[in-house]
Enzyme design. Structure first.
Site, PDB file in Angstrom:
ATOM      1  CE  LYS A   2      30.771  59.837  55.110  1.00 31.88           C
ATOM      2  NZ  LYS A   2      29.952  59.291  56.127  1.00 31.88           N
ATOM      3  CE1 TYR A  17      26.916  54.822  53.178  1.00 26.72           C
ATOM      4  CE2 TYR A  17      25.962  54.881  55.372  1.00 26.72           C
ATOM      5  CZ  TYR A  17      26.960  54.466  54.500  1.00 26.72           C
ATOM      6  OH  TYR A  17      27.974  53.689  54.971  1.00 26.72           O
ATOM      7  CG  ASP A  40      21.708  62.553  55.962  1.00 30.02           C
ATOM      8  OD1 ASP A  40      22.603  63.414  56.005  1.00 30.02           O
ATOM      9  OD2 ASP A  40      21.942  61.333  56.048  1.00 30.02           O
ATOM     10  NE  ARG A  92      24.869  54.892  78.881  1.00 31.96           N
ATOM     11  CZ  ARG A  92      23.864  54.966  79.768  1.00 31.96           C
ATOM     12  NH1 ARG A  92      22.803  55.713  79.518  1.00 31.96           N
ATOM     13  NH2 ARG A  92      23.923  54.301  80.902  1.00 31.96           N
TER      14      ARG A  92
HETATM   15  N1  LCS Z   1      24.165  59.960  55.839  1.00 28.74           N
HETATM   16  C1  LCS Z   1      24.850  60.129  54.691  1.00 28.74           C
HETATM   17  C2  LCS Z   1      24.302  61.060  53.653  1.00 28.74           C
HETATM   18  C3  LCS Z   1      26.031  59.431  54.481  1.00 28.74           C
HETATM   19  O1  LCS Z   1      26.677  59.629  53.331  1.00 28.74           O
HETATM   20  C4  LCS Z   1      26.499  58.539  55.476  1.00 28.74           C
HETATM   21  C5  LCS Z   1      27.743  57.746  55.299  1.00 28.74           C
HETATM   22  C6  LCS Z   1      25.754  58.384  56.649  1.00 28.74           C
HETATM   23  C7  LCS Z   1      24.596  59.121  56.799  1.00 28.74           C
HETATM   24  C8  LCS Z   1      26.181  57.473  57.754  1.00 28.74           C
HETATM   25  O2  LCS Z   1      27.217  58.057  58.460  1.00 28.74           O
HETATM   26  P1  LCS Z   1      28.316  57.252  59.302  1.00 28.74           P
HETATM   27  O3  LCS Z   1      27.582  56.342  60.201  1.00 28.74           O
HETATM   28  O4  LCS Z   1      29.152  56.505  58.316  1.00 28.74           O
HETATM   29  O5  LCS Z   1      29.044  58.327  60.024  1.00 28.74           O
HETATM   30  N2  LCS Z   1      28.210  57.715  53.987  1.00 28.74           N
HETATM   31  C9  LCS Z   1      29.226  57.031  53.525  1.00 28.74           C
HETATM   32  C10 LCS Z   1      29.561  56.958  52.171  1.00 28.74           C
HETATM   33  O6  LCS Z   1      28.961  57.476  51.234  1.00 28.74           O
HETATM   34  N3  LCS Z   1      30.649  56.225  52.044  1.00 28.74           N
HETATM   35  O7  LCS Z   1      31.056  55.683  53.245  1.00 28.74           O
HETATM   36  C11 LCS Z   1      30.175  56.183  54.293  1.00 28.74           C
END
Ligand code: LCS
Length: 402
Positions: free
Chosen positions: A209, A112, A184, A59
Site C-alpha cells: 500500500k 482487512y 496494523d 531467506r
Molecule cells: N493489512 C491491511 C490493513 C490491508 O489493507 C491489507 C490488504 C493487508 C494487511 C494484507 O496485505 P497484502 O498481503 O495484500 O500485502 N488490503 C487490501 C485491500 O483492502 N484491498 O486489497 C488488499
C-alpha cells in the site's frame, strides 16, 4: 548518515535505506542472489554459529532486504524490521511468533477480511482462541480479556470502516494484563502514525500500500521493539519462509524515498474529497477520521498526524446506487488494494471483505452499501468532477421508471 534516527522523517525517507558498497552507490543495489559463498569452511561455520557477521542465504538475510528493513524500522522508531512476502505473511509471522495453542487473542472486528479469516479459519485450527470486538470501545476490550489473553491485535484506522482504536489506552490495558499490543499501521504509514511511540509492541504493514505506493509490489513488514522479539520473529520467519525478495525490496525502498511527500498529498486530496462527499445530497454517511462527525475524531487527532488517503461512505440508495456510482467513474479505477498514487474505488462487502461472511461483516458494521475510495495524488478537482458526474448518473437512475 550517522545516527539517522535523530533526523526528521523526510530526511529518513531519503537516507535511512542506504547500504553503500565499495563503489559508492547512492542507492542500495539489488543483490539478486540466493546464496553467498564462504572463503573457507571455518568461516561458514562461524556465520552459522553467529560468531561472525555476514551473509549466508537470502531467506535468512540479504543486503537489499536489510536496507529496507532498516529504513522502515527507523521510520517507525523500532528496534528492527523483518521484510515479508506480503502483508498477510507479516501478520501470519507475527501471530505465530507470539501465540501458542491455548493462548487467546483479541482482534478488532473491523480489519482487512483475510486477517479475520487467517485467525478464524487457520490459527484457530491450531488451538489459538480468538475474540473479535470493536476495539474503539475500551470496555468491550476489557470484557473480552481472559487469563490466557496474550495478544491484542488492532488495525487503526480499520479497513474499511475507518474506525479508530486508541493505541495508548489499549497498550495500557494490554500491558496491565500481561498481554502485548500489535498494530496494523498499513492505512497510515509511519509518516502519519507511529504506534510504538504510543506504547504498541509490534507494528505490521502491508507495504503493498502506501509504503511502496505504486501498485507494482506485494510485500509486508514487521517492526519489533526489542532484540528479544527480533530473534524470536526472525527464527519464525526463517522457518516459515515468507520473506520478501531483493527486487521487491529495492522497489519498496525506492517508493519510500517519496513517502513523506506522497502522504501529504494523499491527505490533502482525501480531505477535500471527504468534505465534498459529506455535503452531497445523495451521500448518507462518510467515514473519514478528519471529519468532526467521525465518532472517534478526538482519538484520531491525538494519535495521527493526518487522516490518510482512504474514505468510506454510504449512498442514500444503498448497494444499488453504489453499483451505479462504481460503474460510472472514469479516473477512479474499480480495483481492490489502496495506498497507491492512483485513485481506486471498490465495494468491500463483495470484494475485500467477502470471505469474512455476512455475519462477521454485520458485526463489524460493514454494510452492503459501503463504498471505499483510496484517494490518489491526481488533480483533486478532476477527481471530484469525476465523482460529481457519476453521482449525477445515480440521481438520473433513481428518477427513471423501474
Ligand atoms: N493489512 C491491511 C490493513 C490491508 O489493507 C491489507 C490488504 C493487508 C494487511 C494484507 O496485505 P497484502 O498481503 O495484500 O500485502 N488490503 C487490501 C485491500 O483492502 N484491498 O486489497 C488488499
Amino acid at each position: 548518515m550517522d545516527d539517522i534516527r535523530k533526523h526528521h522523517q523526510e530526511t529518513q525517507c531519503i537516507h535511512a535505506s542506504l547500504k553503500s558498497d565499495e563503489t559508492g552507490t547512492v542507492v542500495t543495489p539489488i543483490y539478486q542472489v540466493s546464496t553467498f559463498s564462504f572463503p573457507d569452511v571455518d568461516h561458514g561455520a562461524d556465520l552459522f554459529a553467529d560468531r561472525k557477521k555476514g551473509y549466508i542465504y537470502t531467506r535468512m538475510a540479504n543486503p537489499t532486504i536489510e536496507s529496507l528493513e532498516q529504513a522502515v524500522a527507523v521510520l517507525e522508531d523500532g528496534y528492527n524490521g523483518l521484510g515479508c512476502s506480503s502483508g498477510m505473511a507479516a501478520i501470519h509471522t507475527t501471530l505465530t511468533a507470539m501465540l501458542s495453542a491455548g493462548d487467546h487473542l483479541i482482534c478488532s472486528d473491523a480489519v482487512y477480511g483475510p486477517t479475520t479469516t487467517l485467525i478464524r479459519d487457520v490459527l484457530m485450527r491450531f488451538g489459538v482462541q480468538a475474540t473479535f470486538v470493536d476495539t474503539s470501545d475500551l470496555d468491550a476490550v476489557r470484557k473480552a480479556l481472559r487469563p490466557e489473553t496474550k495478544v491484542l491485535y488492532i488495525e487503526t484506522p480499520g479497513n474499511p470502516t475507518m474506525v479508530i482504536s486508541d493505541i495508548k489506552a489499549l497498550s495500557g490495558i494490554a500491558h496491565k494484563w500481561g498481554a502485548r499490543l500489535v498494530v496494523d499501521n498499513t492505512f497510515m504509514s509511519p509518516i502519519l502514525q507511529q504506534p510504538l511511540k504510543h506504547g504498541a509492541d509490534v507494528v505490521v504493514h502491508s507495504m503493498t500500500k502506501f509504503l511502496n505506493g505504486h501498485a507494482d509490489v506485494v510485500a509486508g513488514m514487521i517492526v519489533v521493539s526489542s532484540e528479544e522479539d527480533y530473534k524470536t520473529f526472525r527464527s519464525v520467519l526463517d522457518e516459515t519462509g515468507g520473506v520478501i525478495d531483493p527486487f521487491n525490496s529495492f522497489l519498496v525502498s525506492r517508493g519510500i524515498k517519496t513517502l513523506a511527500i506522497r502522504m501529504q498529498r494523499h491527505c490533502e486530496n482525501a480531505t477535500k474529497m471527504a468534505e465534498f462527499l459529506g455535503t452531497h445530497p445523495l451521500v448518507d454517511r462518510v467515514y473519514f477520521p478528519w471529519l468532526p462527525s467521525h465518532p472517534n475524531h478526538e482519538v484520531a487527532k491525538r494519535q495521527m498526524n493526518g487522516p490518510g488517503g482512504v474514505i468510506s461512505f454510504e449512498l442514500k440508495g444503498g448497494l444499488k446506487a453504489g453499483k451505479i456510482l462504481m460503474n460510472s467513474v472514469k479516473f477512479h479505477m474499480l480495483a481492490v488494494s489502496l495506498g497507491g498514487v492512483e485513485t481506486l474505488i471498490e465495494h468491500p462487502a463483495s470484494m475485500t471483505h467477502a470471505t469474512m461472511g455476512s455475519e462477521a461483516r454485520k458485526k463489524a458494521r460493514i454494510t452492503d452499501g459501503l463504498v471505499r475510495i483510496s484517494v490518489g495524488i491526481e488533480n483533486i478537482d478532476e477527481l471530484i468532477e469525476d465523482l460529481e458526474r457519476a453521482l449525477a448518473k445515480v440521481k438520473a437512475s433513481t428518477k427513471s421508471p423501474a
